[in-house]
Design a protein around this motif. Structure first.
Motif, short mmCIF file in Angstrom:
data_model
loop_
_atom_site.label_atom_id
_atom_site.label_comp_id
_atom_site.label_asym_id
_atom_site.label_seq_id
_atom_site.Cartn_x
_atom_site.Cartn_y
_atom_site.Cartn_z
N HIS A 59 12.67 -8.63 -22.09
CA HIS A 59 12.54 -7.34 -22.88
C HIS A 59 14.13 -6.92 -22.94
CE1 HIS A 59 10.64 -3.19 -22.84
NE2 HIS A 59 11.07 -3.53 -23.96
N HIS B 66 14.76 -7.48 -28.32
CA HIS B 66 15.66 -6.58 -29.11
C HIS B 66 16.95 -6.85 -29.93
CE1 HIS B 66 13.42 -2.84 -28.24
NE2 HIS B 66 13.30 -3.26 -26.82
N HIS C 57 7.57 -8.17 -30.72
CA HIS C 57 7.94 -7.05 -30.03
C HIS C 57 8.32 -5.84 -30.96
CE1 HIS C 57 8.94 -4.38 -26.37
NE2 HIS C 57 9.97 -4.34 -27.05
N LEU C 58 9.26 -6.02 -31.84
CA LEU C 58 9.59 -5.06 -32.63
C LEU C 58 8.60 -4.52 -33.63
CD1 LEU C 58 13.19 -6.53 -33.96
CD2 LEU C 58 12.56 -5.10 -32.02
N HIS D 248 7.22 -1.61 -31.57
CA HIS D 248 7.86 -0.50 -31.71
C HIS D 248 7.41 0.49 -32.70
CE1 HIS D 248 10.88 0.05 -28.08
NE2 HIS D 248 10.40 -1.43 -27.91
N HIS E 35 8.34 4.11 -19.75
CA HIS E 35 8.02 3.19 -20.99
C HIS E 35 8.17 4.07 -22.26
CE1 HIS E 35 7.09 -0.29 -23.19
NE2 HIS E 35 5.88 -0.07 -23.53
N HIS F 242 11.49 4.42 -23.30
CA HIS F 242 12.03 3.49 -24.04
C HIS F 242 11.98 3.51 -25.28
CE1 HIS F 242 13.17 -0.67 -24.63
NE2 HIS F 242 11.80 -0.84 -25.17
N HIS F 243 10.70 3.91 -25.59
CA HIS F 243 10.07 3.93 -26.80
C HIS F 243 10.66 4.84 -27.87
CE1 HIS F 243 6.71 1.04 -27.91
NE2 HIS F 243 6.68 0.85 -26.65
N TYR F 244 10.69 6.26 -27.31
CA TYR F 244 11.22 7.35 -28.00
C TYR F 244 12.36 8.13 -27.67
CZ TYR F 244 6.02 6.75 -28.72
OH TYR F 244 4.87 6.30 -29.12
N ASP G 81 15.44 6.15 -25.96
CA ASP G 81 16.53 5.38 -25.98
C ASP G 81 15.93 3.73 -25.73
OD1 ASP G 81 18.90 3.61 -25.57
OD2 ASP G 81 19.49 5.18 -24.10
N GLN G 82 16.03 3.13 -26.79
CA GLN G 82 15.43 1.83 -26.44
C GLN G 82 16.12 0.66 -25.73
OE1 GLN G 82 14.09 0.00 -30.11
NE2 GLN G 82 13.09 1.80 -30.75
N VAL H 65 10.01 5.60 -34.62
CA VAL H 65 10.21 4.83 -33.36
C VAL H 65 11.71 4.34 -33.52
CG1 VAL H 65 9.53 2.73 -32.03
CG2 VAL H 65 7.91 4.20 -33.15
#
Length: 230
Positions: A63, A68, A84-85, A88, A163, A166-168, A170-171, A230
């Protein structure tokens, strides 16, 4: 007509496909190792637990360092997008939540090779893979529930808070889905390098507060039907 609108129904077939692939593999590895009989039964639990731990680190590393990245090669970048992307951009799309089998099987094969080279034993490698695949199925279940389930206990609320940070927010933080341990070890949780409180009830409350206004946490993710950037 009564009932849940079609667009709000959870399509469990994507999660089911993962289980239909890996449970037979786990059973096959177990039967093969049992028939070989090269390892005493007392070592089986240790190998299985170690395999689960190996998965949590693998999950974190993939991850953080793979899923990313931005690649120049179009084909490789397309694969990253699919794995993955794209998730997001469409975090509530069940087809994007679970990793497709064709993407996870090569990773499983690579892990099996690593275990075989590091232990010099196919039997130990098979048992480690059983634990690793069990950890992976747990990951898919937790990840699916984070995005698609509205009811959850306190532990899942905490994982959902991490989680969604992480999404909304700071990735580049909160890479662990099944456990916050490696984020704590490598200081990539919500508190980060500044030493703030990353985990626990107070830390969870702080993460939930700014996100609740966006209706993304604790059973209300996208309940309004609106999409967030996102």
């Amino acid at each position: 007509m009564s009932g849940t609108p079609r667009r709000d129904r959870v399509r469990y077939r994507f999660l089911l496909a993962v289980f239909c692939c890996y449970i037979p593999l786990m059973a096959g590895f177990g039967l093969w190792a049992w028939e070989k009989g090269a390892l005493p039964g007392s070592l089986w639990p240790a190998c299985l637990v170690l395999g689960v731990m190996c998965w949590t680190l693998t999950e974190y590393a993939l991850h953080r360092f793979v899923l990313h990245v931005r690649l120049q090669a179009a084909a490789a970048q397309c694969m990253i997008e699919r794995l993955h992307l794209g998730h997001h951009r469409e975090p509530r799309d069940e087809a994007q939540v679970t990793v497709p089998v064709y993407g996870s099987l090569p990773i499983a094969a690579a892990l099996l090779g690593v275990f075989r080279l590091s232990t010099n034993s196919w039997e130990i490698a098979a048992l480690l893979m059983i634990g690793c695949m069990a950890g992976y199925l747990w990951y898919e279940t937790v990840h699916f529930r984070i995005h698609c389930s509205r009811q959850c206990g306190w532990w899942l609320v905490r994982q959902r808070a991490n989680h969604c940070f992480h999404h909304y927010r700071d990735q580049g933080r909160c890479f662990g889905v099944t456990t916050p341990v490696w984020d704590w070890v490598y200081r990539t949780g919500r508190g980060g390098l500044e030493g703030g409180r990353t985990f626990g009830p107070k830390g969870t409350s702080r993460a939930l507060k700014p996100l609740r206004g966006k209706r993304q946490i604790a059973g209300s993710m996208e309940r309004s039907g609106k999409r967030l950037p996102v």
